[in-house]
Design a protein around this motif. Structure first.
Motif, mmCIF file in Angstrom:
data_model
loop_
_atom_site.group_PDB
_atom_site.id
_atom_site.type_symbol
_atom_site.label_atom_id
_atom_site.label_comp_id
_atom_site.label_asym_id
_atom_site.label_seq_id
_atom_site.Cartn_x
_atom_site.Cartn_y
_atom_site.Cartn_z
ATOM 1 N N GLU A 479 37.078 36.505 30.857
ATOM 2 C CA GLU A 479 36.416 35.776 31.935
ATOM 3 C C GLU A 479 37.059 34.401 32.010
ATOM 4 O O GLU A 479 36.932 33.590 31.086
ATOM 5 C CB GLU A 479 34.920 35.637 31.676
ATOM 6 C CG GLU A 479 34.195 34.887 32.790
ATOM 7 C CD GLU A 479 32.739 34.644 32.485
ATOM 8 O OE1 GLU A 479 32.128 33.792 33.186
ATOM 9 O OE2 GLU A 479 32.200 35.271 31.562
ATOM 10 N N GLN A 486 38.801 32.517 39.056
ATOM 11 C CA GLN A 486 40.051 33.184 39.425
ATOM 12 C C GLN A 486 41.107 32.905 38.366
ATOM 13 O O GLN A 486 41.348 31.758 37.993
ATOM 14 C CB GLN A 486 40.550 32.672 40.792
ATOM 15 C CG GLN A 486 39.619 33.038 41.942
ATOM 16 C CD GLN A 486 39.467 34.533 42.083
ATOM 17 O OE1 GLN A 486 40.447 35.266 42.106
ATOM 18 N NE2 GLN A 486 38.217 34.984 42.153
ATOM 19 N N ARG A 527 34.587 39.244 36.190
ATOM 20 C CA ARG A 527 33.933 38.403 37.188
ATOM 21 C C ARG A 527 33.154 37.287 36.489
ATOM 22 O O ARG A 527 32.740 37.410 35.331
ATOM 23 C CB ARG A 527 32.989 39.234 38.060
ATOM 24 C CG ARG A 527 33.695 40.315 38.875
ATOM 25 C CD ARG A 527 32.788 40.832 39.985
ATOM 26 N NE ARG A 527 31.610 41.522 39.457
ATOM 27 C CZ ARG A 527 31.544 42.822 39.232
ATOM 28 N NH1 ARG A 527 32.612 43.586 39.461
ATOM 29 N NH2 ARG A 527 30.432 43.366 38.771
ATOM 30 N N GLN A 568 37.281 42.358 37.758
ATOM 31 C CA GLN A 568 37.725 42.067 39.117
ATOM 32 C C GLN A 568 38.658 43.167 39.610
ATOM 33 O O GLN A 568 39.335 43.823 38.818
ATOM 34 C CB GLN A 568 38.449 40.720 39.176
ATOM 35 C CG GLN A 568 37.602 39.530 38.776
ATOM 36 C CD GLN A 568 38.377 38.239 38.832
ATOM 37 O OE1 GLN A 568 39.406 38.152 39.510
ATOM 38 N NE2 GLN A 568 37.905 37.225 38.128
#
Length: 570
Positions: A479, A486, A527, A568
């Motif tokens: 993460e 991002q 995410r 993601q």
């Protein structure tokens, strides 16, 4: 149709050309090992007495060593005395004494000076070198012969040729000059000429440095021999690797068998180069098998196969399930037993039912119930105090210098022989995973991942490395803390760097990656909030929020959260 050996095709093993030597082998094993087997069975009737006598002998033999004086071995009369005198030990606790004894010859841990070291991966980067004394080497050889006696009594795996894969006997030498390597390779190398003649592979195959070439040569010799009745290796994932090599390099393999010429022969040890004999008929038979099924199976390669000797516990069950359809139906799988670099934990005393009895005459055992140890409690138990179906952490004392040594292994009581429990290996303990013998630790993951992410300017809120036994590989889930979650990193490049770093930190991980038994590590980005979600799931399942600690290395089957569902999109 002709058979793989050029004779009329037959079922069973009656036509194998090794009947006389097999009868001689069985007679020799019965003569030399039956008495030892009966002694083990008699000892199983009184495990408490046998274990206490062993503990007292180890204390007396090593009372004048540095470790023995420091911990008052001369005053140890029973298990309670021993537990008060000696705290639980890790390898890092013992490493300075192991290394000093090797360099100086001083009796730091054992009165006997080690003559060999079994090298395996360490928890903090440096490899572990497990000392083996002359007496210890004798015990290893005795265990090997006793196992062979049981296999010959309960199965036909030794009737024909044996296809056994071992490690390299001598990988190098310690600073004091003592060799180190794989104990399985050392035992293989030390077999008599008669016993060695019954095996497909020469010991020197393990000395081939190039992993890909070693596997290719191993497969060539294996496929060239039609009369194999038993195959053996510690981890069954090796068998899948062998079939994969056979399928990918079939042309090279068939050509070598037909001509008797090995690939890259100039780089092979002399005994290996000269061992392959041309057999065009065998090559044609194997070619027909490949054309018919589109891939090789052990059923086609070795139609006389009578059994497989390997590990069946822990993650090995996954690999064994993958062999379904690739081996003859109903073929017996013989459990190799609880066996580690540090010691031999059990011996299979009934190959028909895979009853594995602890080595109570040569290893002093202590146990702590699994939930108690993982919650921070102790409560040490002896062999005679274990309960059916319960799971325990294992602590061992050996005559070779390991004292109250924390194996970080979990075993389950599967049954009982007389008054002694039989033990099955379950898995490595908390903070360690092992898909195919690599024994990766959380400390190694913590050493590799954060530094590599930092070097690439990737901030991370949370990461976890998941061991997936189904895919035989590891996935690093991260993460990121960059720009609202991002990531800025190149997944493939980071994965390659982490993979390489783990190879540097763990010699077993490196070996399994090079051999293809472990797939390349992958990186997936999580995410935002995945780490908090994981914490919430763990706390809701009973962990204390104020004492919560992230476990950064876990098995997929044990993890409380499916991180793949939180990844993601690629």
């Amino acid at each position: 149709m002709t058979s793989p050996g050029g004779q009329a095709a037959v079922n069973g093993v009656s036509s194998l050309p090794h009947g006389a030597s097999y009868a001689l082998l069985r007679a020799g094993l019965n003569l030399t090992q039956l008495r030892r087997y009966r002694r083990l069975m008699e000892g199983a009737q009184r495990p408490r007495d046998v274990q206490l006598a062993l503990l007292r002998r180890i204390m007396a033999d090593n009372a004048d060593t540095e470790f023995g004086r420091r911990h008052s071995f001369s005053g140890v009369a029973d298990a309670d005395d021993y537990r008060r005198a000696v705290p639980v030990q890790s390898y890092e606790d013992l490493r300075p004494l192991i290394e000093r004894q090797e360099l100086t010859g001083e009796p730091c841990l054992t009165r006997e000076r080690p003559v060999y070291y079994h090298r395996t991966s360490g928890t903090v980067g440096a490899a572990k070198n497990i000392p083996v004394t002359p007496s210890g080497l004798g015990r290893m050889k005795g265990d090997q012969k006793l196992s062979a006696y049981v296999w010959s009594r309960d199965s036909h795996v030794l009737r024909g040729k044996g296809f056994a894969i071992s490690g390299q006997a001598v990988e190098g030498h310690m600073e004091g000059g003592t060799p180190y390597g794989s104990a399985s390779g050392l035992l293989y190398l030390g077999q008599s000429r008669f016993v060695r003649s019954r095996y497909v592979l020469s010991p020197q195959v393990a000395d081939i440095e190039d992993y890909d070439l070693r596997y290719l040569v191993t497969v060539i010799f294996g496929l060239a021999e039609p009369h194999v009745t038993g195959i053996a290796t510690a981890n069954p994932s090796t068998f899948l690797r062998l079939l994969s090599v056979a399928d990918r390099h079939s042309d090279t393999i068939l050509d070598a068998i037909a001509t008797g010429r090995l690939p890259s022969a100039e780089s092979l040890p002399g005994p290996v180069r000269q061992a392959l004999k041309p057999d065009p008929q065998r090559a044609r038979y194997l070619s027909s098998c490949l054309e018919g099924a589109g891939r090789y199976t052990f059923t086609d390669i070795w139609p006389h196969l009578q059994g497989i000797v390997t590990w069946t516990g822990g993650s090995c069950g996954t690999a064994l399930n993958s062999l379904s359809g690739l081996i003859p139906e109903g073929i017996p799988i013989i459990e190799l037993g609880y066996l580690a670099s540090e010691f031999r934990g059990t011996l299979n005393i009934d190959a028909r039912h895979n009853l594995c009895l602890p080595t109570l005459f040569q290893t002093y055992f202590e146990f702590v119930e699994r939930e108690a140890w993982e919650s921070g409690s102790s409560g040490f138990l002896g062999l005679h105090e274990l309960e059916q179906d319960a799971e325990y952490y294992v602590f061992v004392t050996t005559p070779d210098g390991l004292y109250r040594y924390d194996m970080n292994d979990i075993v389950r009581v599967s049954g009982r022989v007389h008054e002694t429990p039989t033990l099955d290996f379950v898995q490595k303990g908390k903070g360690t995973t092992s898909i195919t013998g690599e024994k990766l630790t959380e400390s190694q993951a913590l050493d590799a991942v954060p530094s590599i992410l930092a070097n690439r300017n990737v901030q991370h809120q949370f990461f976890i490395v998941i061991a997936d036994e189904q895919t035989a590989g590891y996935t690093l889930f991260v993460e990121s803390g960059n720009h609202g979650g991002q990531h800025l990193g190149d997944s493939n490049a980071i994965a390659a760097e982490v993979d390489l770093k783990l190879c540097e930190l763990n010699v077993e991980y490196e070996a399994k990656r090079k051999s293809g038994r472990l797939t390349p590590l992958e990186v997936r980005w999580l995410r935002t909030g995945a780490g908090d979600q994981y914490r919430a799931v763990c706390v809701n399942s009973g962990q204390r929020d104020t004492q919560f600690k992230y476990l950064h290395l876990q098995y997929a089957r044990e993890c409380k959260l499916d991180f793949a569902s939180l990844a993601q999109a690629d």
